[in-house]
Scaffold this active site. Structure first.
Site, PDB file in Angstrom:
ATOM      1  N   ARG A  74     -42.299  10.803 -38.891  1.00 25.53           N
ATOM      2  CA  ARG A  74     -41.917   9.572 -39.000  1.00 25.53           C
ATOM      3  C   ARG A  74     -40.472   9.145 -39.536  1.00 25.53           C
ATOM      4  O   ARG A  74     -39.566   8.343 -39.179  1.00 25.53           O
ATOM      5  CB  ARG A  74     -42.952   8.173 -38.949  1.00 25.53           C
ATOM      6  CG  ARG A  74     -42.271   6.969 -39.208  1.00 25.53           C
ATOM      7  CD  ARG A  74     -43.359   5.952 -39.129  1.00 25.53           C
ATOM      8  NE  ARG A  74     -44.644   6.162 -40.013  1.00 25.53           N
ATOM      9  CZ  ARG A  74     -44.711   6.081 -41.180  1.00 25.53           C
ATOM     10  NH1 ARG A  74     -43.669   5.630 -42.118  1.00 25.53           N
ATOM     11  NH2 ARG A  74     -45.783   6.341 -42.099  1.00 25.53           N
ATOM     12  N   TYR A 127     -27.748  -7.582 -21.101  1.00 30.23           N
ATOM     13  CA  TYR A 127     -28.914  -6.957 -20.519  1.00 30.23           C
ATOM     14  C   TYR A 127     -30.097  -7.743 -21.060  1.00 30.23           C
ATOM     15  O   TYR A 127     -30.455  -8.085 -21.928  1.00 30.23           O
ATOM     16  CB  TYR A 127     -29.288  -5.585 -21.120  1.00 30.23           C
ATOM     17  CG  TYR A 127     -30.283  -4.729 -20.973  1.00 30.23           C
ATOM     18  CD1 TYR A 127     -30.600  -4.464 -19.618  1.00 30.23           C
ATOM     19  CD2 TYR A 127     -31.304  -4.678 -22.043  1.00 30.23           C
ATOM     20  CE1 TYR A 127     -31.927  -4.123 -19.337  1.00 30.23           C
ATOM     21  CE2 TYR A 127     -32.463  -4.110 -21.752  1.00 30.23           C
ATOM     22  CZ  TYR A 127     -32.751  -3.504 -20.391  1.00 30.23           C
ATOM     23  OH  TYR A 127     -33.774  -3.207 -19.932  1.00 30.23           O
ATOM     24  N   ASP A 203     -22.916  -2.773 -27.779  1.00 27.73           N
ATOM     25  CA  ASP A 203     -23.688  -2.010 -26.690  1.00 27.73           C
ATOM     26  C   ASP A 203     -22.764  -1.520 -25.710  1.00 27.73           C
ATOM     27  O   ASP A 203     -22.186  -2.042 -24.821  1.00 27.73           O
ATOM     28  CB  ASP A 203     -24.785  -2.909 -25.975  1.00 27.73           C
ATOM     29  CG  ASP A 203     -25.700  -2.070 -25.202  1.00 27.73           C
ATOM     30  OD1 ASP A 203     -25.348  -0.888 -24.838  1.00 27.73           O
ATOM     31  OD2 ASP A 203     -26.738  -2.636 -24.831  1.00 27.73           O
ATOM     32  N   LYS A 228     -29.808   6.477 -20.592  1.00 29.53           N
ATOM     33  CA  LYS A 228     -28.508   6.463 -19.540  1.00 29.53           C
ATOM     34  C   LYS A 228     -27.939   7.790 -19.509  1.00 29.53           C
ATOM     35  O   LYS A 228     -28.278   8.529 -19.221  1.00 29.53           O
ATOM     36  CB  LYS A 228     -27.871   5.146 -19.451  1.00 29.53           C
ATOM     37  CG  LYS A 228     -28.815   3.755 -19.867  1.00 29.53           C
ATOM     38  CD  LYS A 228     -29.792   3.854 -18.846  1.00 29.53           C
ATOM     39  CE  LYS A 228     -30.642   2.360 -19.103  1.00 29.53           C
ATOM     40  NZ  LYS A 228     -31.961   2.131 -18.509  1.00 29.53           N
TER      41      LYS A 228
HETATM   42  C1  PLP Z   1     -27.019  -2.254 -21.398  1.00 31.77           C
HETATM   43  C2  PLP Z   1     -28.113  -1.873 -21.819  1.00 31.77           C
HETATM   44  N1  PLP Z   1     -28.562  -1.607 -22.923  1.00 31.77           N
HETATM   45  C3  PLP Z   1     -29.811  -1.430 -23.531  1.00 31.77           C
HETATM   46  C4  PLP Z   1     -30.948  -1.338 -22.441  1.00 31.77           C
HETATM   47  C5  PLP Z   1     -32.278  -0.872 -22.894  1.00 31.77           C
HETATM   48  O1  PLP Z   1     -32.440   0.453 -23.044  1.00 31.77           O
HETATM   49  P1  PLP Z   1     -33.789   1.183 -22.953  1.00 31.77           P
HETATM   50  O2  PLP Z   1     -34.321   0.866 -21.589  1.00 31.77           O
HETATM   51  O3  PLP Z   1     -33.773   2.613 -23.106  1.00 31.77           O
HETATM   52  O4  PLP Z   1     -34.938   0.369 -23.868  1.00 31.77           O
HETATM   53  C6  PLP Z   1     -30.661  -1.144 -21.241  1.00 31.77           C
HETATM   54  C7  PLP Z   1     -31.421  -0.976 -20.045  1.00 31.77           C
HETATM   55  O5  PLP Z   1     -31.474  -0.871 -18.959  1.00 31.77           O
HETATM   56  C8  PLP Z   1     -29.239  -1.444 -20.854  1.00 31.77           C
HETATM   57  O6  PLP Z   1     -28.886  -1.639 -19.241  1.00 31.77           O
END
Ligand code: PLP
Length: 412
Positions: A74, A127, A203, A228
């Site tokens: 961890r 998101y 992000d 992604k």
């Molecule tokens: C722009 C964006 N940020 C964060 C996330 C969250 O990622 P995760 O699904 O890996 O938790 C997503 C998920 O689709 C996303 O599209």
């Protein structure tokens, strides 16, 4: 024949000598392990799945960095540390941390650098998971929030500055907004954050780390859903945060030890493998997406196309000044929900599924899938057009993708 390949050495037996042979068989099985070669240096970092590490002495445990050892999974692991080193190299920060999902990375930054009574300025739309965390968790803990709409504000950076209060502690936004692909004034917004000494967090998932490095543009934090483009093969859920300062990295690292959000070494190994081809995949995907968006824009059955690489896109200037290429996310509007659904269901190669950033082309209908229900309760009043489709372009041959789009459009 001079074949002198050595037999592996049982490290416990070597240490105990004859005493070891006197132990019972079940104990000898349990205690045996191969002595690691002193010069071992594999080209690809192995998957270290051990939850704990041996110490030679108590003193070693108490030395700086535990005498160059790990302690407990961890708290850190060679396989996850390897992927952190590679991502940090791309992002050019002080350090990277990987998490067991993108949302775990996002919530870690919010929880560490905001507190009750602090004010957060963020972007709308954002998101849906991030927006849920802000609205349902952060607000419950007494964080004040202002959403600034990137689609309707003519001067986003200016609107962000006007929203600043004495207790504003963070400005948080995405490089490309979902599902409209709106692009904020990234440089302008980061300048405002710096001017007011407010932490900025970006992000950059939709752009990929290959196309943009927010820390080099002035951000304090750059984060990604590694599920992604970084993973890139639709087989891992993970997230990462890279910090501009070592102090911020340390604060997040300490928090990660206590929240237990670190990434499994198996998933870290998948990310490491994905990163090896990040440049190739993102180059191909970005080139494909540019051609596809131009094809869609010229098609009479398509009402509108949103792709940051198109000159017609309202945020093209902001994307062009910060991104190497525009990655693979395209939104396009077929007018009605029924058209969009009929179109998706007639596709042959492009896969009908949520998510993005993998090698295969994926398409979904935000109005009836990822965004409809969520946006109905979104306090920012964000909407999504019923005819809009969200398309994650893959690495297939672009002519075959266009042919699939064409045959399905012909059926409308
Ligand atoms: C722009 C964006 N940020 C964060 C996330 C969250 O990622 P995760 O699904 O890996 O938790 C997503 C998920 O689709 C996303 O599209």
């Amino acid at each position: 024949m001079s074949f002198n390949w050595p037999v592996g050495i049982n490290a416990t037996k070597e240490k105990l000598g004859e005493q070891f042979d006197n132990l019972h068989l079940d104990t000898r099985i349990s205690a045996s392990h191969a002595k690691p070669l002193s010069n071992i240096d594999p080209v690809v970092t192995p998957i270290y799945h051990s939850s704990t590490y041996r110490f030679k002495t108590v003193q070693q445990f108490n030395e700086h960095n535990h005498g160059s050892n790990f302690v407990y999974r961890r708290c850190g692991n060679p396989t996850t540390e390897n992927v952190e080193v590679v991502i940090n190299e791309i992002e050019k920060g002080a350090g990277t941390l990987v998490y067991n999902s993108g949302l775990a990375a996002i919530s870690a930054v919010f929880l560490e650098f905001l507190h009750s009574g602090a004010h957060l300025i963020t972007m709308a739309p954002i998101y849906s998971g991030t927006s849920s965390f802000i609205n349902e968790t952060l607000k419950r803990f007494g964080v004040e929030v202002t959403f600034v709409n990137v689609e309707t504000e003519t001067n986003f950076a200016d609107a962000i500055e006007k929203a600043i209060r004495p207790n504003t502690k963070m400005i948080y936004f995405e490089t490309i907004a979902n599902p409209s692909m709106a692009v904020p004034d990234i440089i302008g917004t980061l300048k405002i954050a710096k001017k007011h000494q407010i932490k900025s967090c970006v992000d950059a998932t939709f752009s990929s780390p290959y196309n943009i490095q927010p820390i080099t543009l002035g951000a304090d934090f750059s984060l990604h859903s590694c599920s992604k483009y970084i993973g890139g093969h639709t087989d891992v859920i993970a997230g990462c945060v890279t910090t501009k300062s070592y102090d911020d990295w340390k604060a997040l690292k300490l928090q990660q030890l206590t929240t237990g959000s670190s990434l499994s070494p198996y998933d870290a190994a998948l990310l490491t493998r994905g990163l090896k081809t990040l440049a190739l995949r993102v180059d191909r995907i970005s080139q494909n997406a540019q051609k596809i968006s131009e094809y869609l824009e010229a098609h009479q059955k398509v009402q509108q196309v949103f792709y940051p690489g198109l000159k017609s896109h309202p945020g093209h200037k902001f994307a062009a000044e910060t991104m190497k290429q525009f990655a693979g996310m395209i939104a396009f509007d077929l007018g009605t929900a029924q058209n969009a659904i009929n179109f998706i269901e007639s596709l042959h190669i492009i896969v009908h599924a949520v998510s993005l950033g993998g090698t295969e082309s994926l398409i979904e209908h935000p109005y009836s899938m990822s965004h409809g229900a969520q946006l109905l309760r979104d306090p920012t009043g964000a909407t999504v057009s019923p005819g809009l489709l969200r398309f994650s372009v893959g690495i297939e041959n672009v002519d075959d993708i266009i042919a699939d789009l064409e045959q399905s459009l012909n059926k409308l």
